[in-house]
Design a protein around this motif. Structure first.
Motif, PDB file in Angstrom:
ATOM      1  N   LEU A  95      -8.898  20.574 -16.056  1.00  0.00           N
ATOM      2  CA  LEU A  95      -8.704  19.633 -14.948  1.00  0.00           C
ATOM      3  C   LEU A  95      -9.965  19.590 -14.099  1.00  0.00           C
ATOM      4  CD1 LEU A  95      -6.675  17.798 -13.416  1.00  0.00           C
ATOM      5  CD2 LEU A  95      -6.064  19.799 -12.059  1.00  0.00           C
ATOM      6  N   GLN A  96     -10.477  18.381 -13.889  1.00  0.00           N
ATOM      7  CA  GLN A  96     -11.668  18.198 -13.073  1.00  0.00           C
ATOM      8  C   GLN A  96     -11.329  17.355 -11.849  1.00  0.00           C
ATOM      9  OE1 GLN A  96     -14.896  16.660 -15.415  1.00  0.00           O
ATOM     10  NE2 GLN A  96     -14.980  18.446 -16.770  1.00  0.00           N
ATOM     11  N   GLN A  97     -11.807  17.801 -10.705  1.00  0.00           N
ATOM     12  CA  GLN A  97     -11.471  17.155  -9.444  1.00  0.00           C
ATOM     13  C   GLN A  97     -11.893  15.690  -9.433  1.00  0.00           C
ATOM     14  OE1 GLN A  97     -13.249  19.053  -6.062  1.00  0.00           O
ATOM     15  NE2 GLN A  97     -12.199  17.781  -4.574  1.00  0.00           N
ATOM     16  N   GLN A  98     -13.047  15.384 -10.002  1.00  0.00           N
ATOM     17  CA  GLN A  98     -13.518  14.004  -9.960  1.00  0.00           C
ATOM     18  C   GLN A  98     -12.624  13.066 -10.754  1.00  0.00           C
ATOM     19  OE1 GLN A  98     -15.285  16.587 -11.081  1.00  0.00           O
ATOM     20  NE2 GLN A  98     -16.418  16.128 -12.972  1.00  0.00           N
ATOM     21  N   ASP A  99     -11.972  13.585 -11.808  1.00  0.00           N
ATOM     22  CA  ASP A  99     -11.042  12.753 -12.574  1.00  0.00           C
ATOM     23  C   ASP A  99      -9.826  12.396 -11.727  1.00  0.00           C
ATOM     24  OD1 ASP A  99     -12.607  12.706 -14.850  1.00  0.00           O
ATOM     25  OD2 ASP A  99     -11.663  14.478 -15.722  1.00  0.00           O
ATOM     26  N   VAL A 100      -9.299  13.379 -10.999  1.00  0.00           N
ATOM     27  CA  VAL A 100      -8.133  13.116 -10.141  1.00  0.00           C
ATOM     28  C   VAL A 100      -8.506  12.101  -9.067  1.00  0.00           C
ATOM     29  CG1 VAL A 100      -6.454  14.143  -8.573  1.00  0.00           C
ATOM     30  CG2 VAL A 100      -7.230  15.426 -10.580  1.00  0.00           C
ATOM     31  N   ILE A 101      -9.658  12.278  -8.435  1.00  0.00           N
ATOM     32  CA  ILE A 101     -10.093  11.349  -7.385  1.00  0.00           C
ATOM     33  C   ILE A 101     -10.282   9.940  -7.951  1.00  0.00           C
ATOM     34  CG2 ILE A 101     -11.959  10.812  -5.778  1.00  0.00           C
ATOM     35  CD1 ILE A 101     -12.393  13.815  -5.444  1.00  0.00           C
ATOM     36  N   LEU A 102     -10.892   9.839  -9.133  1.00  0.00           N
ATOM     37  CA  LEU A 102     -11.135   8.546  -9.754  1.00  0.00           C
ATOM     38  C   LEU A 102      -9.830   7.827 -10.080  1.00  0.00           C
ATOM     39  CD1 LEU A 102     -13.088   6.486 -11.016  1.00  0.00           C
ATOM     40  CD2 LEU A 102     -12.962   7.810 -13.141  1.00  0.00           C
ATOM     41  N   VAL A 103      -8.889   8.545 -10.691  1.00  0.00           N
ATOM     42  CA  VAL A 103      -7.623   7.926 -11.094  1.00  0.00           C
ATOM     43  C   VAL A 103      -6.813   7.499  -9.870  1.00  0.00           C
ATOM     44  CG1 VAL A 103      -5.424   8.336 -12.244  1.00  0.00           C
ATOM     45  CG2 VAL A 103      -7.538   9.171 -13.280  1.00  0.00           C
ATOM     46  N   VAL A 104      -6.716   8.373  -8.866  1.00  0.00           N
ATOM     47  CA  VAL A 104      -5.954   8.036  -7.659  1.00  0.00           C
ATOM     48  C   VAL A 104      -6.612   6.866  -6.931  1.00  0.00           C
ATOM     49  CG1 VAL A 104      -5.252   8.868  -5.383  1.00  0.00           C
ATOM     50  CG2 VAL A 104      -4.969  10.333  -7.382  1.00  0.00           C
ATOM     51  N   SER A 105      -7.914   6.860  -6.849  1.00  0.00           N
ATOM     52  CA  SER A 105      -8.620   5.752  -6.190  1.00  0.00           C
ATOM     53  C   SER A 105      -8.370   4.444  -6.924  1.00  0.00           C
ATOM     54  CB  SER A 105     -10.121   6.038  -6.128  1.00  0.00           C
ATOM     55  OG  SER A 105     -10.377   7.218  -5.400  1.00  0.00           O
ATOM     56  N   MET A 106      -8.423   4.490  -8.258  1.00  0.00           N
ATOM     57  CA  MET A 106      -8.167   3.288  -9.039  1.00  0.00           C
ATOM     58  C   MET A 106      -6.753   2.771  -8.808  1.00  0.00           C
ATOM     59  SD  MET A 106      -8.295   2.804 -13.177  1.00  0.00           S
ATOM     60  CE  MET A 106      -6.857   3.858 -13.376  1.00  0.00           C
ATOM     61  N   GLY A 122       0.805  -1.209   0.000  1.00  0.00           N
ATOM     62  CA  GLY A 122       0.000   0.000   0.000  1.00  0.00           C
ATOM     63  C   GLY A 122       0.840   1.261   0.000  1.00  0.00           C
ATOM     64  N   LEU A 123       1.986   1.207   0.673  1.00  0.00           N
ATOM     65  CA  LEU A 123       2.883   2.368   0.681  1.00  0.00           C
ATOM     66  C   LEU A 123       3.428   2.649  -0.710  1.00  0.00           C
ATOM     67  CD1 LEU A 123       4.859   1.859   4.024  1.00  0.00           C
ATOM     68  CD2 LEU A 123       3.266   3.714   3.472  1.00  0.00           C
ATOM     69  N   ASN A 124       3.760   1.561  -1.443  1.00  0.00           N
ATOM     70  CA  ASN A 124       4.203   1.746  -2.832  1.00  0.00           C
ATOM     71  C   ASN A 124       3.115   2.418  -3.670  1.00  0.00           C
ATOM     72  OD1 ASN A 124       6.099  -0.855  -2.177  1.00  0.00           O
ATOM     73  ND2 ASN A 124       6.953   0.407  -3.807  1.00  0.00           N
ATOM     74  N   GLY A 125       1.878   1.921  -3.520  1.00  0.00           N
ATOM     75  CA  GLY A 125       0.777   2.498  -4.281  1.00  0.00           C
ATOM     76  C   GLY A 125       0.488   3.927  -3.877  1.00  0.00           C
ATOM     77  N   LEU A 126       0.500   4.200  -2.563  1.00  0.00           N
ATOM     78  CA  LEU A 126       0.219   5.549  -2.082  1.00  0.00           C
ATOM     79  C   LEU A 126       1.274   6.538  -2.558  1.00  0.00           C
ATOM     80  CD1 LEU A 126      -1.485   7.414  -0.317  1.00  0.00           C
ATOM     81  CD2 LEU A 126      -0.048   6.764   1.634  1.00  0.00           C
ATOM     82  N   LEU A 127       2.543   6.128  -2.477  1.00  0.00           N
ATOM     83  CA  LEU A 127       3.619   7.005  -2.925  1.00  0.00           C
ATOM     84  C   LEU A 127       3.528   7.264  -4.425  1.00  0.00           C
ATOM     85  CD1 LEU A 127       6.176   8.561  -2.179  1.00  0.00           C
ATOM     86  CD2 LEU A 127       7.495   6.454  -2.570  1.00  0.00           C
ATOM     87  N   GLY A 128       3.282   6.187  -5.195  1.00  0.00           N
ATOM     88  CA  GLY A 128       3.185   6.340  -6.652  1.00  0.00           C
ATOM     89  C   GLY A 128       2.006   7.202  -7.057  1.00  0.00           C
ATOM     90  N   CYS A 129       0.853   6.994  -6.406  1.00  0.00           N
ATOM     91  CA  CYS A 129      -0.338   7.780  -6.736  1.00  0.00           C
ATOM     92  C   CYS A 129      -0.162   9.247  -6.353  1.00  0.00           C
ATOM     93  CB  CYS A 129      -1.560   7.204  -6.033  1.00  0.00           C
ATOM     94  SG  CYS A 129      -2.120   5.621  -6.715  1.00  0.00           S
ATOM     95  N   THR A 130       0.495   9.492  -5.210  1.00  0.00           N
ATOM     96  CA  THR A 130       0.701  10.874  -4.770  1.00  0.00           C
ATOM     97  C   THR A 130       1.613  11.623  -5.730  1.00  0.00           C
ATOM     98  OG1 THR A 130       0.429  10.201  -2.461  1.00  0.00           O
ATOM     99  CG2 THR A 130       1.490  12.319  -2.870  1.00  0.00           C
ATOM    100  N   VAL A 157      -1.464  16.829 -12.219  1.00  0.00           N
ATOM    101  CA  VAL A 157      -2.162  18.095 -11.999  1.00  0.00           C
ATOM    102  C   VAL A 157      -1.317  19.260 -12.500  1.00  0.00           C
ATOM    103  CG1 VAL A 157      -2.981  19.690 -10.223  1.00  0.00           C
ATOM    104  CG2 VAL A 157      -3.563  17.259 -10.079  1.00  0.00           C
ATOM    105  N   LEU A 158      -0.010  19.205 -12.229  1.00  0.00           N
ATOM    106  CA  LEU A 158       0.879  20.282 -12.673  1.00  0.00           C
ATOM    107  C   LEU A 158       0.913  20.377 -14.201  1.00  0.00           C
ATOM    108  CD1 LEU A 158       2.982  22.440 -11.872  1.00  0.00           C
ATOM    109  CD2 LEU A 158       4.734  20.660 -11.994  1.00  0.00           C
ATOM    110  N   LEU A 159       1.027  19.235 -14.873  1.00  0.00           N
ATOM    111  CA  LEU A 159       1.073  19.247 -16.333  1.00  0.00           C
ATOM    112  C   LEU A 159      -0.281  19.633 -16.931  1.00  0.00           C
ATOM    113  CD1 LEU A 159       3.161  16.005 -17.072  1.00  0.00           C
ATOM    114  CD2 LEU A 159       3.916  18.378 -17.273  1.00  0.00           C
TER     115      LEU A 159
END
Length: 415
Positions: free
Chosen positions: A376-387, A325-333, A340-342
């Motif tokens: 950029l839409q917030q729901q897209d970021v939430i969806l991708v990070v959650s996935m 989970g730490l690998n996934g959390l770090l990678g997603c963050t 978001v920056l790009l």
């Protein structure tokens, strides 16, 4: 304290894992893969959102949401249809028009164009066309003379400039309905509009009053009525409802027939890219499986000792789920931050690349825009990070489960 013990041990195992060069490299590869997939997926979704926004605000601001076209005779009383539309809350505004098709000569052949006769006062209520041409050109359409406003692409193809004369040829049907010599109509180029895409090459605008004289249509009549609705995706239904409420025969048209392929293409690209980049994230998560399998083998003796001390199998499983989970959390963050920056600077970045390398990413004569949009839409970021997080956690289940199957006696004897 007992509930925090698996997390504490998992954190220590995670830190110790980084000191093992080979396992540390695979762990880095999995984190980098997840970050790359998340960042690119956020970027692609933002670009697709940008194209949809420009399609709705730019192209559909000029293209009719819906049209009611005359069949056998002109609309002599289009005002009554407009009154009916005014009573429909979903319709924002209406505007009459007269349309004629013909050919104009260009170097090497002929170019087909669609001539639209409009009334600027009505047209401004249903269209943003005035935003894409100079005020002088827009005002010229209010005069009942042979002024014509062409798209930039068509003007360049014809090799003309403002003030030049343009000849347009239309078929002439005799009284016996036999095709005779084409009629020639002369127009003065009064201005140019810059919209982009195919419309620039095929659409031209003139005064509605003048075009009525050309086609011998009574003044005050029209060949069609265009409508603008508050929800573009409801345009087919609303156009149909308005048309069925009329007593005369009408041809019903809406933007999904003329420009719907653009929206469908955007949706298709969105779906394909989403699937491809989701697979990229999934492949990166497979590296988490490899990392944890090797970590379980590396820490088998420690696990055996903990189990002989009374650590539950569920707690052992939690230790390795936390590491993955730490690998996934770090990678997603990291991926979300980069994405978001790009995404927020995509248009500026694309413009910089075009200027630096002298290339054009989007040609205005092919696409309806000549820049790379982004929203950029917030729901897209939430969806991708959650996935990404869910796939990362799912990847930890098998290695974590195998860790609970270690036999303490065998593991300690092997040590």
């Amino acid at each position: 304290m007992k509930s925090l013990l698996p997390l504490t041990i998992g954190w220590r195992f995670y830190r110790a894992r980084q000191s093992n060069g080979f396992i540390g490299f695979i762990s880095f590869a999995s984190t980098a893969g997840i970050a790359l997939g998340v960042a690119v997926l956020i970027l692609v979704l933002s670009a697709m959102n940008g194209f949809e926004r420009e399609l709705e605000q730019r192209l559909l601001g000029v293209v009719s949401h819906g049209e009611l076209l005359s069949v056998n005779e002109p609309l002599h009383d289009w005002q009554s249809i407009a009154e009916t539309a005014k009573n429909m809350p979903e319709i924002v505004a209406t505007a009459p028009f007269i349309r004629m098709q013909g050919l104009v000569q260009k170097p090497g052949g002929f170019q087909g164009i669609e001539l639209n006769g409009i009334e600027p006062d009505f047209e401004r209520q249903v269209s943003t066309l005035a935003e894409f041409m100079p005020a002088k050109a827009w005002n010229a359409l209010a005069e009942p003379v042979n002024n014509i406003v062409l798209g930039r692409s068509l003007l360049d193809k014809l090799g003309l400039k403002e003030g030049d004369t343009l000849s347009m040829y239309t078929p002439d049907m005799s009284q016996s309905n036999k095709l005779s010599a084409a009629k020639s109509h002369r127009f003065i180029v009064a201005g140019v509009y810059d919209l982009g895409g195919e419309i620039e090459s095929t659409q031209a605008y003139v005064s509605m009053s003048y075009l009525a004289d050309v086609l011998k249509i009574p003044q005050g009549s029209a060949t069609g009525l265009r409508i603008t609705v508050n929800n573009v995706f409801s345009a087919p239904r609303i156009t149909r409802d308005l048309g069925y409420a009329q007593s005369q025969y009408l041809h019903l048209n809406n933007w999904t027939r003329s420009q719907g392929h653009l929206y469908q293409d955007i949706q298709l690209v969105r779906m394909v890219m989403y699937l491809v980049l989701a697979l990229v994230i999934a492949v990166a998560c497979f590296n988490i499986v490899s990392t944890l399998v090797m970590a379980v083998r590396d820490k088998s003796a420690e696990i055996a000792i903990l189990m002989t001390m009374g650590l539950k199998r569920g707690a052992v499983m939690a230790i390795f789920i936390m590491q993955g989970g730490l690998n996934g959390l770090l990678g997603c963050t990291i991926g979300a931050g980069i994405g978001v920056l790009l995404a927020t600077n995509l248009s500026a970045t694309a413009s910089f690349v075009e200027q630096t390398f002298g290339i054009q990413l989007l040609a205005s004569d092919i696409y309806f825009i000549d820049f790379l949009p982004s929203e950029l839409q917030q729901q897209d970021v939430i969806l991708v990070v959650s996935m990404g997080l869910i796939m990362s956690l799912l990847a930890t289940i098998y290695p974590a489960y195998k860790a609970t199957k270690i036999a303490p006696a065998s593991a300690l004897a092997g040590r």
